[in-house]
Design a protein around this motif. Structure first.
Motif, short mmCIF file in Angstrom:
data_model
loop_
_atom_site.label_atom_id
_atom_site.label_comp_id
_atom_site.label_asym_id
_atom_site.label_seq_id
_atom_site.Cartn_x
_atom_site.Cartn_y
_atom_site.Cartn_z
N THR A 171 -10.95 41.17 43.48
CA THR A 171 -10.53 42.33 44.27
C THR A 171 -11.71 43.11 44.85
O THR A 171 -11.50 44.02 45.65
N HIS A 172 -12.93 42.76 44.50
CA HIS A 172 -14.11 43.47 45.02
C HIS A 172 -14.49 42.94 46.40
O HIS A 172 -15.53 42.31 46.58
N THR A 173 -13.65 43.22 47.37
CA THR A 173 -13.92 42.70 48.72
C THR A 173 -15.14 43.35 49.37
O THR A 173 -15.66 42.83 50.35
N ASP A 174 -15.60 44.48 48.82
CA ASP A 174 -16.85 45.05 49.32
C ASP A 174 -18.00 44.10 49.07
O ASP A 174 -19.01 44.12 49.78
N GLU A 196 0.45 42.36 36.70
CA GLU A 196 0.00 43.23 37.80
C GLU A 196 -1.22 42.63 38.50
O GLU A 196 -1.29 42.60 39.73
N TYR A 197 -2.17 42.13 37.71
CA TYR A 197 -3.39 41.59 38.30
C TYR A 197 -3.10 40.34 39.13
O TYR A 197 -3.56 40.22 40.28
N VAL A 198 -2.34 39.43 38.58
CA VAL A 198 -2.03 38.17 39.27
C VAL A 198 -1.30 38.47 40.58
O VAL A 198 -1.59 37.84 41.61
N ALA A 199 -0.38 39.42 40.55
CA ALA A 199 0.37 39.77 41.77
C ALA A 199 -0.55 40.38 42.82
O ALA A 199 -0.49 40.01 44.01
N ALA A 200 -1.40 41.32 42.41
CA ALA A 200 -2.32 41.97 43.35
C ALA A 200 -3.30 40.97 43.95
O ALA A 200 -3.60 41.00 45.16
N GLU A 201 -3.79 40.06 43.14
CA GLU A 201 -4.73 39.05 43.62
C GLU A 201 -4.06 38.10 44.61
O GLU A 201 -4.63 37.75 45.65
N SER A 202 -2.84 37.71 44.30
CA SER A 202 -2.10 36.81 45.19
C SER A 202 -1.84 37.44 46.55
O SER A 202 -2.02 36.81 47.60
N VAL A 203 -1.45 38.71 46.54
CA VAL A 203 -1.21 39.42 47.80
C VAL A 203 -2.51 39.52 48.61
O VAL A 203 -2.54 39.26 49.82
N LEU A 204 -3.58 39.90 47.94
CA LEU A 204 -4.87 40.05 48.62
C LEU A 204 -5.29 38.74 49.28
O LEU A 204 -5.64 38.72 50.47
#
Length: 367
Positions: A293-296, A348-356
């Motif tokens: 999630t660290h796209t920066d 929550e993490y798996v879902a957020a990562e998949s969306v990203l």
């Protein structure tokens, strides 16, 4: 008669010379095959596959940094300062999960009881045969890792060991060089040799295309993943609950994920990762970290030398974040999505990562 006498003289001289050479290598022992470093010599740490086994067996430590090239640019001193335990770094560039796990088992068999193990889990090595070793990087030095005495001749009479390691150690002694060994900040540290930049990551790519076909895991590949994780990641943690295993998925660049998506393999890989996480969460002493999630960082391709390998500053960020979590940082709220994956937040993490990763504009990397 003279020729026969000459022959035996040469034979005896050759045998004596070989014994002396082998004895010299045995005495200096530059790969620490028999003992800890001789306090009279300075040892250059350079050859991961040849020296790591001896380091793990004979050095004094309470924590281990290991893994593939993703671990090479860590500095042991950072972990020592952050967690307070004497640390060795024994990376294996390009190694499979088995080779890394085999070396960790050596630590326990040799009487060590590490408090922490820090290790990256490369995405590219998740689905591999549990017993696979790399045979494309030269002959594997079994003679250094097994307990067979008679094949030590491959070590004691090895030209490279003699010329590149033994003789320099002896010359250093007579030249008054301070004894010791390459410190674990410098050992295998490659950051200064690497060339980073967007061009080296994209390699002329003009566009990320939408996938023409989508793939899902086969039963055979899922079984291979599970056996690999069980044997080479989870089993050791079950045997040694006294050790905290800090496993992390490295922050590969978004260019890597864009290529995976283009090939139709994104859902496939995320399912593999989720299954690996499920297996690791069975052990309370495995702490799992992920930095997708660290796209920066991951979208800044100037930090990378290819799609996966990042610069030293990223290594510092990864270790610093892990140290903060291990010191109670999970009770604070710096990031919108936790970097540590637990039983409580895995969904929550798996879902957020998949969306990203599904919705990210990968072509923005090229502009």
């Amino acid at each position: 008669m003279k020729s026969k006498k000459w022959f035996f003289s040469i034979l005896i001289l050759s045998v004596v010379s070989l014994i002396l050479i082998a004895g010299l290598v045995f005495f200096v022992d530059p790969f620490f095959h028999y003992r800890a470093p001789n306090p009279k010599f300075f040892y250059k740490l350079y050859d991961e596959r040849s020296q790591n086994d001896g380091i793990t067996k004979h050095f004094d430590y309470d924590a281990i940094i290991t893994g593939t090239s993703m671990a090479e640019n860590f500095k042991a001193s950072q972990l020592e300062e952050g967690l307070g335990f004497k640390t060795i770094k024994v990376p294996y560039s390009g190694a499979t999960y088995k080779e890394i796990n085999d070396n960790l088992e050596v630590a326990y068999r040799s009487g060590h009881n590490p408090r922490y193990v820090l290790r990256p889990l490369d995405y590219t090595l998740l689905v591999r045969d549990k017993d696979e070793l790399r045979d494309d990087m030269g002959e594997y030095p079994y003679w250094l890792t097994n307990d067979i005495i008679w094949d030590d001749v491959k070590y004691l009479l090895n030209k490279d060991v003699i010329v590149r390691y033994t003789i320099p150690a002896i010359l250093g002694y007579f030249q008054g060089k301070n004894p010791g060994y390459t410190n674990f900040d410098e050992y295998s540290f490659t950051d200064g040799e690497n060339i980073y930049g967007k061009d080296h990551v994209l390699l002329g790519r003009k566009k990320f295309k939408e996938p023409e076909k989508y793939y899902l895991p086969s039963d055979e590949d899922m079984k291979m993943l599970e056996e690999n994780i069980e044997q080479n990641v989870v089993a050791l943690a079950r045997k040694h609950p006294e050790t905290t295993f800090l496993y992390f998925f490295p922050p590969y660049s978004m260019a890597y994920w864009g290529a995976v998506k283009e090939d139709g393999e994104l859902d496939n890989l995320l399912i593999y990762k989720e299954r690996a996480i499920e297996l690791m969460l069975e052990c309370d002493n495995i702490h799992i970290y992920s930095f997708t999630t660290h796209t920066d960082i991951t979208a800044d391709l100037d930090r990378y030398r290819d799609q996966a390998h990042y610069d030293y500053d990223v290594n510092c960020m990864v270790m610093d974040t892990i140290i903060k979590y291990e010191n109670g940082y999970e009770n604070t709220d710096m990031f919108s999505v936790s970097d540590r994956i637990t039983k409580d937040n895995v969904i929550e993490y798996v879902a957020a990562e998949s969306v990203l990763l599904s919705e990210f504009d990968y072509n923005s990397l090229i502009k």
